[in-house]
Design an enzyme around this catalytic site. Structure first.
Site, PDB file in Angstrom:
ATOM      1  CB  THR A  70       6.485   2.134   7.099  1.00  0.00           C
ATOM      2  OG1 THR A  70       5.895   3.429   7.148  1.00  0.00           O
ATOM      3  CG2 THR A  70       6.869   1.803   5.678  1.00  0.00           C
ATOM      4  CG  ASN A 147      -2.568   9.908   7.599  1.00  0.00           C
ATOM      5  OD1 ASN A 147      -3.352   9.001   7.318  1.00  0.00           O
ATOM      6  ND2 ASN A 147      -1.832  10.505   6.690  1.00  0.00           N
ATOM      7  CD  GLN A 175      -1.379   9.927  12.844  1.00  0.00           C
ATOM      8  OE1 GLN A 175      -1.419  10.532  13.916  1.00  0.00           O
ATOM      9  NE2 GLN A 175      -0.438  10.151  11.950  1.00  0.00           N
ATOM     10  CB  SER A 194       4.841   4.733  14.384  1.00  0.00           C
ATOM     11  OG  SER A 194       5.124   4.067  13.189  1.00  0.00           O
ATOM     12  CG  HIS A 196       7.552   8.616  14.843  1.00  0.00           C
ATOM     13  ND1 HIS A 196       7.171   9.686  14.083  1.00  0.00           N
ATOM     14  CD2 HIS A 196       7.293   7.512  14.112  1.00  0.00           C
ATOM     15  CE1 HIS A 196       6.701   9.241  12.914  1.00  0.00           C
ATOM     16  NE2 HIS A 196       6.773   7.930  12.908  1.00  0.00           N
ATOM     17  CB  THR A 231      20.470  -7.186  17.948  1.00  0.00           C
ATOM     18  OG1 THR A 231      21.330  -8.231  17.497  1.00  0.00           O
ATOM     19  CG2 THR A 231      20.763  -6.871  19.402  1.00  0.00           C
ATOM     20  CB  CYS A 318      -0.584  15.808  -3.048  1.00  0.00           C
ATOM     21  SG  CYS A 318      -1.693  16.985  -2.286  1.00  0.00           S
TER      22      CYS A 318
HETATM   23  N1  PLP Z   1      -0.075   4.890   9.222  1.00  0.00           N
HETATM   24  C1  PLP Z   1      -0.505   6.127   9.493  1.00  0.00           C
HETATM   25  C2  PLP Z   1      -1.963   6.372   9.652  1.00  0.00           C
HETATM   26  C3  PLP Z   1       0.418   7.163   9.636  1.00  0.00           C
HETATM   27  O1  PLP Z   1      -0.015   8.399   9.891  1.00  0.00           O
HETATM   28  C4  PLP Z   1       1.802   6.877   9.487  1.00  0.00           C
HETATM   29  C5  PLP Z   1       2.808   7.965   9.585  1.00  0.00           C
HETATM   30  O2  PLP Z   1       2.651   9.017   9.020  1.00  0.00           O
HETATM   31  C6  PLP Z   1       2.182   5.588   9.198  1.00  0.00           C
HETATM   32  C7  PLP Z   1       1.225   4.609   9.084  1.00  0.00           C
HETATM   33  C8  PLP Z   1       3.625   5.214   8.992  1.00  0.00           C
HETATM   34  O3  PLP Z   1       4.361   5.375  10.161  1.00  0.00           O
HETATM   35  P1  PLP Z   1       5.961   5.306  10.127  1.00  0.00           P
HETATM   36  O4  PLP Z   1       6.389   6.339   9.149  1.00  0.00           O
HETATM   37  O5  PLP Z   1       6.357   5.623  11.518  1.00  0.00           O
HETATM   38  O6  PLP Z   1       6.325   3.937   9.721  1.00  0.00           O
END
Ligand code: PLP
Length: 383
Positions: A70, A147, A175, A194, A196, A231, A318
């Site tokens: 994001t 996603n 993803q 990301s 996570h 940092t 949604c």
């Molecule tokens: N882009 C895609 C395709 C995602 O699935 C996600 C998370 O759901 C994001 C971006 C955003 O990731 P984050 O919430 O870790 O910033």
């Protein structure tokens, strides 16, 4: 509890946890400080950078650590809005994640064109090439893997077309990385990721920027070679590197795992008349299945499966009924009613074949319950 919402987030992998603890215990100093222990923290940070960059096939200097996809998408749109040729448009995939859509709208207001997708969620490379030839495009933004549906996009070809057209390309690889081969990903100018999503910690991620750029996302100190001040979160970065290493060891099992997902889908299709699988037939990630149920709103399915011990998702935010239908499904041609019946199932490397089988049985149980409620379709569907 069988967890089938890995596209939302994943549990911290044991290797990532160990790396996070080790870095927090032994390398907690500020990497910018002027003594030897800080230098060791700096070395660890740079060694993680080289390792991850080499995994992604990118030059080390292109890699900027940040808080995730994001932040990355926002930074990319903010920067390109100011630095792209004036009066150009941003060409954005119609099924992009909200963080891309919202950042594009905020920074390129009235300058966005959407790249349509087919009923299977695939982009049309010929349409993209033709649009680029017409000119006036300042940047292209597209995801590597969707996603909601898991549909994979031909990002190498997109990168090639953009390069030929002299247009910057942002690839949202949130993803893809950690779930599939990332070969060719670094051909994009900007790549956002990301940790996570592949067993790393939340709030940690990375951004690839073009070679030699003076790109700035956060202003302040000189961290990240001036690209992003603040940092560094060394423990997070070390954990991300470990999680990536671990997930790459699993990549070879992706094909077998896709078979488990396919068997799950076949089992449900046999028993549930009218069930649709969004994106079926497209090249998809091995882990994702987006079911469009013939009846029952998403949240009812989610709750009933939750009570049976399975965590799945409604596909997009949604389904609370407050927001509109999923833009991904809308772009694929599904109406708002169908979109309300979407159920997203997404597995991880830890998901066993038996868990897919058990989820299929639990889904069929819920189906029987809902169809009985809806007026006795049960005899048609019990197998
Ligand atoms: N882009 C895609 C395709 C995602 O699935 C996600 C998370 O759901 C994001 C971006 C955003 O990731 P984050 O919430 O870790 O910033």
């Amino acid at each position: 509890v069988p967890y089938f919402d890995h596209n939302a987030t994943t549990p911290l992998s044991p290797a990532a946890r160990a790396a996070w603890l080790a870095a927090s215990d032994t390398a907690w100093h500020n990497p910018s400080s002027p003594y030897r222990q800080a230098a060791r923290a700096r070395e660890m940070l740079e060694s993680c950078r080289s390792e991850i960059a080499s995994t992604l096939g990118a030059a080390t200097d292109r890699l900027v650590f940040n808080s995730g996809a994001t932040e990355g998408a926002n930074a990319v749109f903010a920067w390109t809005a100011v630095h792209a040729r004036p009066a150009t448009v941003a060409l954005v995939g119609a099924t992009e994640h909200p963080c891309v859509q919202a950042a594009a709208s905020a920074y390129w207001p009235d300058r966005i064109e959407h790249l349509p997708v087919s009923a299977r969620g695939e982009i049309d490379l010929n349409a993209l090439a033709a649009r680029l030839r017409r000119g006036g495009v300042g940047m292209v933004s597209l995801m590597a893997a969707n996603n909601e549906t898991g549909t994979l996009h031909p990002f190498q070809e997109v990168a090639h077309l953009c390069r030929e057209g002299g247009v910057r390309f942002h690839l949202d690889a949130a993803q893809l990385v950690g779930k599939a081969e990332a070969v060719g990903l670094a051909a994009a100018d900007y790549v956002t990721v990301s940790a996570h999503k592949f067993g790393g910690p939340k709030g940690t991620g990375l951004l690839l920027v073009p070679d030699g750029t003076d790109f700035v996302s956060l202003r302040g100190g000189e961290q990240e070679r001036g690209h992003r001040a603040g940092t560094e979160d060394l423990a997070g970065v070390a954990a991300m590197a470990a999680a990536l290493r671990t997930s790459l060891e699993q990549l070879a099992s992706g094909t077998e795992r896709a078979g488990w997902r396919d068997a799950f889908e076949s089992r449900l299709k046999e028993a549930i008349p009218g069930l649709e699988i969004a994106g079926a037939g497209a090249t998809r990630l091995w882990n994702t299945s987006l079911l469009i149920m013939p009846l029952g709103e998403s949240l009812r399915w989610v709750r009933k499966l939750d009570r049976r011990g399975f965590q799945v998702s409604s596909g997009s935010a949604c389904s609370t009924g407050k927001e509109g239908p999923s833009p991904t499904l809308t772009a694929m041609g599904y109406g708002p009613e169908a979109a309300k019946r979407a159920l997203r199932v997404s597995a991880g490397w830890s998901t066993a074949r038996e868990e897919w089988e058990a989820l299929a049985e639990a889904t069929l149980e819920v189906w029987r319950e809902l169809s009985e409620e809806a007026g006795g379709l049960t005899e048609v569907v019990v197998v």
